[in-house]
Design an enzyme around this catalytic site. Structure first.
Site, PDB file in Angstrom:
ATOM      1  N   ASN A 199       1.371   3.962  -3.075  1.00 24.82           N
ATOM      2  CA  ASN A 199       1.066   5.390  -2.919  1.00 24.82           C
ATOM      3  C   ASN A 199       2.190   6.272  -3.448  1.00 24.82           C
ATOM      4  O   ASN A 199       1.931   7.334  -4.035  1.00 24.82           O
ATOM      5  CB  ASN A 199       0.778   5.716  -1.453  1.00 24.82           C
ATOM      6  CG  ASN A 199      -0.633   5.305  -1.053  1.00 24.82           C
ATOM      7  OD1 ASN A 199      -1.450   4.950  -1.887  1.00 24.82           O
ATOM      8  ND2 ASN A 199      -0.907   5.360   0.241  1.00 24.82           N
TER       9      ASN A 199
ATOM     10  N   ARG B  97      -8.615   4.051  -7.678  1.00 25.61           N
ATOM     11  CA  ARG B  97      -8.074   3.910  -6.325  1.00 25.61           C
ATOM     12  C   ARG B  97      -9.284   3.883  -5.404  1.00 25.61           C
ATOM     13  O   ARG B  97     -10.259   4.602  -5.631  1.00 25.61           O
ATOM     14  CB  ARG B  97      -7.156   5.082  -5.943  1.00 25.61           C
ATOM     15  CG  ARG B  97      -5.982   5.356  -6.868  1.00 25.61           C
ATOM     16  CD  ARG B  97      -5.133   4.138  -7.180  1.00 25.61           C
ATOM     17  NE  ARG B  97      -4.750   3.387  -5.998  1.00 25.61           N
ATOM     18  CZ  ARG B  97      -4.441   2.089  -6.013  1.00 25.61           C
ATOM     19  NH1 ARG B  97      -4.490   1.401  -7.120  1.00 25.61           N
ATOM     20  NH2 ARG B  97      -4.091   1.489  -4.912  1.00 25.61           N
TER      21      ARG B  97
ATOM     22  N   GLU C  54       0.830  -1.217   0.000  1.00 25.18           N
ATOM     23  CA  GLU C  54       0.000   0.000   0.000  1.00 25.18           C
ATOM     24  C   GLU C  54       0.861   1.262   0.000  1.00 25.18           C
ATOM     25  O   GLU C  54       0.637   2.185  -0.791  1.00 25.18           O
ATOM     26  CB  GLU C  54      -0.913   0.029   1.236  1.00 25.18           C
ATOM     27  CG  GLU C  54      -1.977  -1.051   1.298  1.00 25.18           C
ATOM     28  CD  GLU C  54      -3.027  -0.941   0.202  1.00 25.18           C
ATOM     29  OE1 GLU C  54      -3.078   0.075  -0.529  1.00 25.18           O
ATOM     30  OE2 GLU C  54      -3.814  -1.898   0.077  1.00 25.18           O
TER      31      GLU C  54
HETATM   32  N1  LIG Z   1       3.068   9.134  -0.732  1.00 23.39           N
HETATM   33  C1  LIG Z   1       2.043   9.978  -1.011  1.00 23.39           C
HETATM   34  N2  LIG Z   1       2.277  11.154  -1.653  1.00 23.39           N
HETATM   35  C2  LIG Z   1       1.265  12.002  -1.927  1.00 23.39           C
HETATM   36  N3  LIG Z   1      -0.028  11.772  -1.610  1.00 23.39           N
HETATM   37  C3  LIG Z   1      -0.334  10.620  -0.989  1.00 23.39           C
HETATM   38  C4  LIG Z   1       0.683   9.664  -0.635  1.00 23.39           C
HETATM   39  N4  LIG Z   1       0.080   8.627  -0.013  1.00 23.39           N
HETATM   40  C5  LIG Z   1      -1.230   8.922   0.036  1.00 23.39           C
HETATM   41  N5  LIG Z   1      -1.497  10.113  -0.534  1.00 23.39           N
HETATM   42  C6  LIG Z   1      -2.819  10.787  -0.580  1.00 23.39           C
HETATM   43  O1  LIG Z   1      -3.672  10.172   0.367  1.00 23.39           O
HETATM   44  C7  LIG Z   1      -4.853   9.660  -0.273  1.00 23.39           C
HETATM   45  C8  LIG Z   1      -5.322   8.401   0.407  1.00 23.39           C
HETATM   46  O2  LIG Z   1      -4.381   7.335   0.249  1.00 23.39           O
HETATM   47  P1  LIG Z   1      -4.901   5.832   0.327  1.00 23.39           P
HETATM   48  O3  LIG Z   1      -5.623   5.640   1.621  1.00 23.39           O
HETATM   49  O4  LIG Z   1      -3.754   4.931   0.056  1.00 23.39           O
HETATM   50  O5  LIG Z   1      -5.985   5.730  -0.835  1.00 23.39           O
HETATM   51  P2  LIG Z   1      -5.778   5.665  -2.422  1.00 23.39           P
HETATM   52  O6  LIG Z   1      -4.334   5.374  -2.706  1.00 23.39           O
HETATM   53  O7  LIG Z   1      -6.670   4.569  -2.853  1.00 23.39           O
HETATM   54  O8  LIG Z   1      -6.186   6.995  -2.957  1.00 23.39           O
HETATM   55  C9  LIG Z   1      -4.473   9.497  -1.725  1.00 23.39           C
HETATM   56  O9  LIG Z   1      -5.576   9.566  -2.587  1.00 23.39           O
HETATM   57  C10 LIG Z   1      -3.489  10.660  -1.944  1.00 23.39           C
HETATM   58  O10 LIG Z   1      -4.183  11.871  -2.188  1.00 23.39           O
HETATM   59 MG   LIG Z   2      -3.248   3.915  -1.786  1.00 25.96          MG
END
Ligand SMILES: Nc1ncnc2c1ncn2[C@@H]1O[C@H](COP(=O)(O)OP(=O)(O)O)[C@@H](O)[C@H]1O
Ligand SMILES: [Mg+2]
Lengths: 157, 114
Positions: free
Chosen positions: A65, A120, A61
């Protein structure tokens, strides 16, 4: 008097026994590379099959990301540090120098995503939280994000 | 072409499309199987699509997006979607997102450890 936060921190602050650092470009194919390599390194603590699966899923996960959010329109470097600590604790730090998260509290909410058009689900942080004992997120806009996963392994007979 | 640790088997008719996935579902493999499955759904327009997940040995939240997306596609053509024989682990991930409330979970006799 110790606060709850301090107590919680202490549970995870055992001395480092062994450490691994890896650097991978943010290519989608490296999602499986990252989780497999981390799992292989953790094997020396003799985790249960279930604990290994928990770690793999959470790492997948966080690394995904970095690929789909942090370095959305580019290829950047993902820095992964795995620390095996006293007290059977695994600490995995996944760091990027990507675009950062504006509101971490909001981002951690179940079903919150900024990328629904690419299917996502917004469940990444929720999965990390439910498969780890603690998840720390540090982020700065335009500078990058560090996610630290803490997993306490059960004692084996 | 890079090697994928996931395989896809599609078999169907106007009534039912069966999608058998084996191996690992992550963002990388989901992006690939998604387009294959969508092409089949568009071509056959089945009344029902069944995902057989008994041989999945890894899945992260990309699997939720994959199922939700196909569910929406089936709804668009007036069809339904079911998931057959997920392992306890896969089911647990679906349940985190409340998927069991909108998608039919079929459980066969097969034992699901892990
Ligand atoms: N490493 C990262 N860099 C930038 N934004 C991130 C990062 N990890 C997560 N995010 C932000 O947090 C949100 C939620 O992440 P997550 O719970 O993994 O859901 P998803 O990846 O399905 O969108 C993402 O949609 C993104 O906007
Ligand atoms: Mg994610």
């Amino acid at each position: 008097m110790r606060t709850n936060l301090e107590k919680e921190k202490n549970r995870f602050s055992g001395a480092v026994i062994n450490e691994m650092r890896i650097k991978l470009p943010s290519l989608s194919v490296n999602e499986s590379v990252a989780r497999s390599v981390v799992a292989a390194f953790c094997a020396q603590l003799d985790p249960s099959a279930c604990e290994v699966a928990d770690i793999k899923c959470a790492v997948s996960e966080a690394v995904t990301n970095c690929i789909v959010h942090a370095y959305k329109d580019s290829v950047g470097i993902i820095y992964i540090t795995v620390k095996l600590c006293e007290g059977r604790t695994v600490r995995v730090e996944i760091r990027d120098r990507g675009r950062g998260i504006e509101n971490v509290r909001l981002a951690r909410q179940p079903l919150y995503t900024t990328d629904a058009e690419n299917e996502r689900s917004g469940m990444g942080f929720t999965v990390m939280e439910s498969f780890c004992d603690r998840v720390r997120v540090n982020s700065q806009c335009k500078k990058g994000t560090t996610v630290t996963l803490y997993k306490l392994l059960k004692n084996r007979e | 072409m890079l090697k994928k640790n996931c395989t896809l088997e599609l078999d169907g008719n106007r009534e039912e499309l069966t999608v058998i996935l084996r191996g690992e579902i992550d963002h990388y493999t989901a992006a690939w199987v998604r387009s294959e499955i969508d092409a089949s759904i568009s071509e056959l327009r089945p009344k029902r699509t069944v995902f057989v997940l008994s041989e999945i040995d890894f899945m992260d939240s990309s699997g939720i997006g994959l199922i939700m997306g196909r569910y929406a596609k089936m709804q668009n053509i007036g069809g339904t979607l079911a998931v057959r024989d997920p392992s306890d682990r896969v089911e647990r991930i679906f349940k985190l997102a409340g998927l069991e409330r909108i998608i039919e979970l079929e459980k066969g006799e097969k034992n699901n450890e892990n």
